[in-house]
Design a protein around this motif. Structure first.
Motif, PDB file in Angstrom:
ATOM      1  N   TYR A  89       0.810  -1.215   0.000  1.00 31.16           N
ATOM      2  CA  TYR A  89       0.000   0.000   0.000  1.00 31.16           C
ATOM      3  C   TYR A  89       0.843   1.264   0.000  1.00 31.16           C
ATOM      4  CZ  TYR A  89      -4.092  -2.912   0.840  1.00 31.16           C
ATOM      5  OH  TYR A  89      -5.087  -3.847   0.735  1.00 31.16           O
ATOM      6  N   SER A  90       2.087   1.174   0.455  1.00 33.10           N
ATOM      7  CA  SER A  90       2.945   2.355   0.438  1.00 33.10           C
ATOM      8  C   SER A  90       3.243   2.819  -0.988  1.00 33.10           C
ATOM      9  CB  SER A  90       4.232   2.116   1.212  1.00 33.10           C
ATOM     10  OG  SER A  90       4.900   0.975   0.740  1.00 33.10           O
ATOM     11  N   HIS A  91       3.014   1.956  -1.978  1.00 38.20           N
ATOM     12  CA  HIS A  91       3.203   2.351  -3.371  1.00 38.20           C
ATOM     13  C   HIS A  91       2.131   3.341  -3.842  1.00 38.20           C
ATOM     14  CE1 HIS A  91       6.507  -0.348  -4.035  1.00 38.20           C
ATOM     15  NE2 HIS A  91       5.795  -1.354  -3.569  1.00 38.20           N
ATOM     16  N   GLY A  92       1.116   3.589  -3.031  1.00 44.77           N
ATOM     17  CA  GLY A  92       0.097   4.573  -3.378  1.00 44.77           C
ATOM     18  C   GLY A  92       0.583   6.004  -3.251  1.00 44.77           C
ATOM     19  N   TRP A  93       1.702   6.212  -2.530  1.00 40.56           N
ATOM     20  CA  TRP A  93       2.264   7.554  -2.389  1.00 40.56           C
ATOM     21  C   TRP A  93       3.009   7.952  -3.656  1.00 40.56           C
ATOM     22  CZ3 TRP A  93       0.789  10.700   1.273  1.00 40.56           C
ATOM     23  CH2 TRP A  93       0.396  10.211   2.526  1.00 40.56           C
ATOM     24  N   GLY A  94       2.902   9.227  -4.030  1.00 41.87           N
ATOM     25  CA  GLY A  94       3.629   9.724  -5.189  1.00 41.87           C
ATOM     26  C   GLY A  94       3.794  11.229  -5.124  1.00 41.87           C
ATOM     27  N   ALA A  95       4.656  11.729  -5.989  1.00 44.24           N
ATOM     28  CA  ALA A  95       4.920  13.166  -6.065  1.00 44.24           C
ATOM     29  C   ALA A  95       5.245  13.518  -7.511  1.00 44.24           C
ATOM     30  CB  ALA A  95       6.081  13.542  -5.146  1.00 44.24           C
ATOM     31  N   PRO A  96       5.127  14.788  -7.872  1.00 46.79           N
ATOM     32  CA  PRO A  96       5.491  15.193  -9.230  1.00 46.79           C
ATOM     33  C   PRO A  96       6.953  14.826  -9.546  1.00 46.79           C
ATOM     34  CG  PRO A  96       4.306  16.950  -8.129  1.00 46.79           C
ATOM     35  CD  PRO A  96       4.605  15.909  -7.091  1.00 46.79           C
ATOM     36  N   ARG A  97       7.211  14.542 -10.796  1.00 48.00           N
ATOM     37  CA  ARG A  97       8.579  14.197 -11.220  1.00 48.00           C
ATOM     38  C   ARG A  97       9.542  15.342 -10.996  1.00 48.00           C
ATOM     39  NH1 ARG A  97       5.526  12.464 -15.519  1.00 48.00           N
ATOM     40  NH2 ARG A  97       6.281  14.220 -16.734  1.00 48.00           N
ATOM     41  N   ARG A  98       9.055  16.564 -11.191  1.00 48.39           N
ATOM     42  CA  ARG A  98       9.879  17.758 -11.002  1.00 48.39           C
ATOM     43  C   ARG A  98       9.084  18.780 -10.209  1.00 48.39           C
ATOM     44  NH1 ARG A  98      13.071  19.547 -16.247  1.00 48.39           N
ATOM     45  NH2 ARG A  98      14.515  20.216 -14.640  1.00 48.39           N
ATOM     46  N   HIS A  99       9.770  19.476  -9.330  1.00 49.83           N
ATOM     47  CA  HIS A  99       9.124  20.496  -8.512  1.00 49.83           C
ATOM     48  C   HIS A  99       8.887  21.765  -9.335  1.00 49.83           C
ATOM     49  CE1 HIS A  99       9.345  23.861  -5.502  1.00 49.83           C
ATOM     50  NE2 HIS A  99       8.283  23.185  -5.135  1.00 49.83           N
ATOM     51  N   LEU A 100       7.704  22.350  -9.164  1.00 40.82           N
ATOM     52  CA  LEU A 100       7.347  23.591  -9.840  1.00 40.82           C
ATOM     53  C   LEU A 100       7.043  24.662  -8.789  1.00 40.82           C
ATOM     54  CD1 LEU A 100       4.791  22.114 -12.370  1.00 40.82           C
ATOM     55  CD2 LEU A 100       7.161  22.722 -12.843  1.00 40.82           C
ATOM     56  N   ASN A 101       7.623  25.817  -8.943  1.00 36.71           N
ATOM     57  CA  ASN A 101       7.347  26.976  -8.102  1.00 36.71           C
ATOM     58  C   ASN A 101       7.634  26.713  -6.626  1.00 36.71           C
ATOM     59  OD1 ASN A 101       6.769  28.565 -10.352  1.00 36.71           O
ATOM     60  ND2 ASN A 101       4.679  27.788 -10.409  1.00 36.71           N
ATOM     61  N   TRP A 102       6.750  27.061  -5.699  1.00 36.06           N
ATOM     62  CA  TRP A 102       7.125  27.057  -4.289  1.00 36.06           C
ATOM     63  C   TRP A 102       6.478  25.970  -3.443  1.00 36.06           C
ATOM     64  CZ3 TRP A 102       4.969  30.878  -7.132  1.00 36.06           C
ATOM     65  CH2 TRP A 102       3.597  31.084  -6.966  1.00 36.06           C
ATOM     66  N   THR A 103       5.286  25.533  -3.724  1.00 38.25           N
ATOM     67  CA  THR A 103       4.620  24.525  -2.901  1.00 38.25           C
ATOM     68  C   THR A 103       4.985  23.127  -3.388  1.00 38.25           C
ATOM     69  OG1 THR A 103       2.755  26.029  -2.563  1.00 38.25           O
ATOM     70  CG2 THR A 103       2.390  23.718  -2.023  1.00 38.25           C
ATOM     71  N   HIS A 104       5.287  22.253  -2.436  1.00 35.51           N
ATOM     72  CA  HIS A 104       5.539  20.845  -2.760  1.00 35.51           C
ATOM     73  C   HIS A 104       4.254  20.068  -2.478  1.00 35.51           C
ATOM     74  CE1 HIS A 104       9.956  20.927  -3.227  1.00 35.51           C
ATOM     75  NE2 HIS A 104       9.841  22.018  -2.479  1.00 35.51           N
ATOM     76  N   TYR A 105       3.951  19.129  -3.360  1.00 30.28           N
ATOM     77  CA  TYR A 105       2.747  18.307  -3.222  1.00 30.28           C
ATOM     78  C   TYR A 105       3.144  16.837  -3.153  1.00 30.28           C
ATOM     79  CZ  TYR A 105       0.250  22.489  -4.612  1.00 30.28           C
ATOM     80  OH  TYR A 105      -0.252  23.764  -4.662  1.00 30.28           O
ATOM     81  N   VAL A 106       2.435  16.120  -2.297  1.00 34.71           N
ATOM     82  CA  VAL A 106       2.598  14.676  -2.185  1.00 34.71           C
ATOM     83  C   VAL A 106       1.191  14.092  -2.267  1.00 34.71           C
ATOM     84  CG1 VAL A 106       3.407  12.762  -0.755  1.00 34.71           C
ATOM     85  CG2 VAL A 106       4.631  14.957  -0.707  1.00 34.71           C
ATOM     86  N   PHE A 107       1.025  13.083  -3.102  1.00 39.33           N
ATOM     87  CA  PHE A 107      -0.300  12.516  -3.366  1.00 39.33           C
ATOM     88  C   PHE A 107      -0.390  11.077  -2.879  1.00 39.33           C
ATOM     89  CE2 PHE A 107       0.694  15.716  -6.516  1.00 39.33           C
ATOM     90  CZ  PHE A 107      -0.443  16.510  -6.498  1.00 39.33           C
ATOM     91  N   TYR A 108      -1.616  10.676  -2.551  1.00 36.49           N
ATOM     92  CA  TYR A 108      -1.867   9.266  -2.262  1.00 36.49           C
ATOM     93  C   TYR A 108      -3.122   8.862  -3.021  1.00 36.49           C
ATOM     94  CZ  TYR A 108      -2.120   4.753  -0.109  1.00 36.49           C
ATOM     95  OH  TYR A 108      -2.126   3.379   0.078  1.00 36.49           O
ATOM     96  N   GLY A 109      -3.060   7.705  -3.638  1.00 31.87           N
ATOM     97  CA  GLY A 109      -4.220   7.160  -4.318  1.00 31.87           C
ATOM     98  C   GLY A 109      -4.130   5.657  -4.374  1.00 31.87           C
TER      99      GLY A 109
END
Length: 121
Positions: A33-53
């Protein structure tokens, strides 16, 4: 077969907090289930995002909520005081949808808003 919960959502943080978020996720690695975590390949601008699905067994919900609670407690990293924030929708096959809101160092769980019902299949 068991009961499943469809979880999808995101976290917002700064660069220093991102490192701490990644440490929390890595410390709970389960090779499934930990494979559900992900993030953008490259960071854009100032906010970092981390996703789960992922669609997870009901028995794994506490495992995921534990991580989210730990992440919510990550302190602000600078003088502006911004903490990690986020929103997840969790659709339980039997009990319906709940919202998981990460803010102010904690996790608030409440019934899903009516506007999100179109996501229920």
């Amino acid at each position: 077969m068991g009961v499943y919960v469809s979880v999808r959502g995101w976290l917002e943080c700064d660069g220093k907090q991102l490192a701490a978020v990644q440490e929390v996720i890595a410390s709970h690695e389960d090779d499934h289930y930990s494979h559900g975590w992900g993030a953008p390949r490259r960071h854009l601008n100032w906010t970092h995002y981390v996703f789960y699905g992922a669609d997870i067994r009901e028995s794994a919900v506490d495992w995921l909520l534990g991580q989210i609670r730990e992440i919510a407690r990550i302190p602000a990293s600078d003088d502006d005081g911004d903490r990690v924030t986020g929103l997840f929708l969790a659709r339980h096959e039997v009990d319906g949808t709940t919202e998981w809101r990460i803010r102010e160092g904690g996790l608030v769980i409440s019934p899903g808003a009516a506007g999100h019902r179109y996501l229920d299949r």
